[in-house]
Design an enzyme around this catalytic site. Structure first.
Site, PDB file in Angstrom:
ATOM      1  N   LYS A   1      11.494   7.551  10.989  1.00 10.40           N
ATOM      2  CA  LYS A   1      12.175   6.213  10.744  1.00 10.40           C
ATOM      3  C   LYS A   1      13.876   6.582  10.618  1.00 10.40           C
ATOM      4  O   LYS A   1      14.055   7.646  10.315  1.00 10.40           O
ATOM      5  CB  LYS A   1      11.569   5.818   9.412  1.00 10.40           C
ATOM      6  CG  LYS A   1      12.334   4.689   8.964  1.00 10.40           C
ATOM      7  CD  LYS A   1      11.577   3.996   7.534  1.00 10.40           C
ATOM      8  CE  LYS A   1      12.364   2.822   7.022  1.00 10.40           C
ATOM      9  NZ  LYS A   1      11.802   2.372   5.823  1.00 10.40           N
TER      10      LYS A   1
ATOM     11  N   SER B   1       9.242  -2.054   5.469  1.00  9.80           N
ATOM     12  CA  SER B   1      10.517  -1.895   6.451  1.00  9.80           C
ATOM     13  C   SER B   1      10.187  -0.903   7.550  1.00  9.80           C
ATOM     14  O   SER B   1      11.089  -0.914   8.605  1.00  9.80           O
ATOM     15  CB  SER B   1      11.812  -1.611   5.692  1.00  9.80           C
ATOM     16  OG  SER B   1      11.551  -0.283   4.997  1.00  9.80           O
TER      17      SER B   1
ATOM     18  N   SER C   1       6.973  -0.331   1.873  1.00 12.41           N
ATOM     19  CA  SER C   1       7.368  -0.081   3.330  1.00 12.41           C
ATOM     20  C   SER C   1       6.559   0.897   4.100  1.00 12.41           C
ATOM     21  O   SER C   1       6.972   0.927   5.433  1.00 12.41           O
ATOM     22  CB  SER C   1       8.808   0.076   3.217  1.00 12.41           C
ATOM     23  OG  SER C   1       9.693  -0.965   2.763  1.00 12.41           O
TER      24      SER C   1
END
Length: 370
Positions: free
Chosen positions: A21, A97, A121
């Site tokens: 990420k 996210s 997330s």
């Protein structure tokens, strides 16, 4: 499809392939947080601890994964760096996210991926994309080199297409993780009255029918959800103040950050008191059982079109966010209800992350006999 915002080749060429990420530092690459405000970010000087650990384990990084801007959203929509298509459910949102991390695994672009989980997330994108995801006990996995630098909620966690790979990923980023066989039958406790849709509750009840389990309630679940929102709002507002001042943040995220900045001190104080009470409530239930079982989401995710039109559904996180507040480890298993991805969530005792994985193995084995 938009999944990787930057590519690289680090680590053993024949190792497990990993996507990271874009809120986790990789030396030599900028950490841009999915935001135009960070387009000019300088390359990171060193790897985040988790990156160094997975490289030491012989794994192979293929690049940075797209994310919801500033990790502040549940849909995965990103008008600047791109929105990944949900590989298994292309008409639905990928979840946020850590959208790109989940999509990379679901698409088969990576053996596993790393995301971060401040309010669901990792677990929400895992549920939306039909893959496995894990949020460890708060503080057990290093966050050095992970944005934001300070958080009382955030955890680094892995995604994988199967449970064995998820466990391998967790072993790579948590040197203290020592999996072993369950020494006794796992005690499951089904959480009832969660607010999930009746069809979701009924489907989960049917799936769990081969298990011997007890039924329990968490009366403070919804209040913990609200308290966790207050905490994430005040902490994210502080972490993004300088970025918000640039005027370069997307209008949707900027508006939400502006509202987040209005959370008053008494609300935060009440949230912290609720954190203590709710944590004790969860701990008490886990004296009666090894893991709590509940849906990952109360209903199916919204369509990609709805999200692109600006719709939001914070209640998507109603069943995951409370366990960021309490800090308990939680694992999501893919689960469909009437064709919609929902996910099953297992919540375990703090620092007994290995037991959560053992329970997941037991649950899957029981489900195969159903």
């Amino acid at each position: 499809m938009t999944v990787l915002v930057s590519r690289c080749e680090l680590g053993a060429p024949d190792g497990r392939t990993v996507a990271i990420k874009d809120s986790i530092d990789i030396a030599g690459l900028p950490t841009r947080l999915g935001s135009k405000a960070c387009d000019d970010a300088v390359p990171a000087a060193q790897h985040a601890d988790v990156v160094g650990q997975l490289l030491a384990a012989g794994h192979h990084i293929i690049g940075k994964a797209v994310m919801h801007e500033l990790a502040f959203g549940v849909t995965g929509i990103n008008h600047h760096s791109g929105t990944p298509i949900n590989p298994h459910y292309p008409q639905l949102i990928p979840g946020g996210s850590s959208s790109g991390s989940a999509a990379a695994v679901a698409e088969g672009l990576a053996d596993y991926a790393l995301g971060t989980d401040t309010g669901g997330s990792v677990r929400i994108p895992a549920a939306c994309c039909g893959v496995f995801g894990f949020k460890p006990t708060f503080g057990r996995v290093s966050r050095r080199g992970v944005w934001p630098s300070s958080s009382s909620l955030d955890c680094v966690g892995p995604f994988a297409a199967d449970l064995s790979m998820l466990q391998e990923a967790q072993e790579a980023i948590d040197p203290s993780f020592k999996p072993g066989p369950a020494l006794a039958p796992t005690r499951f406790a089904l959480l009832t009255h969660t607010g999930a849709e009746p069809a979701v509750e009924a489907a989960l009840d049917t799936f769990l029918s081969p298990l011997s389990l007890i039924r329990v309630e968490l009366p403070l679940l919804d209040k913990a959800f609200q308290a966790a929102l207050a905490v994430i709002n005040v902490e994210t507002s502080a972490a993004t103040a300088e970025l918000l001042a640039t005027g370069l943040i997307g209008t949707d995220v900027a508006a939400r950050l502006a509202r987040a900045g209005t959370v008053a001190a008494p609300e935060v104080e009440a949230a912290e008191k609720l954190r203590e009470t709710f944590t004790a409530e969860v701990d008490h239930l886990l004296e009666q059982a090894d893991v709590l079982v509940l849906p990952a989401m109360p209903r199916g995710p919204m369509s990609l079109q709805q999200a692109r039109e600006g719709q939001m559904d914070l209640k998507m996180t109603a069943l995951v966010r409370p366990f960021n507040l309490s800090g308990h480890p939680a694992l999501v298993i893919p689960f469909e209800v009437n064709g919609n991805p929902i996910g099953i969530q297992l919540v375990g005792r703090k620092h007994e992350d290995e037991a959560v994985f053992a329970a997941a193995h037991a649950l899957l084995e029981a489900g195969q006999t159903n």
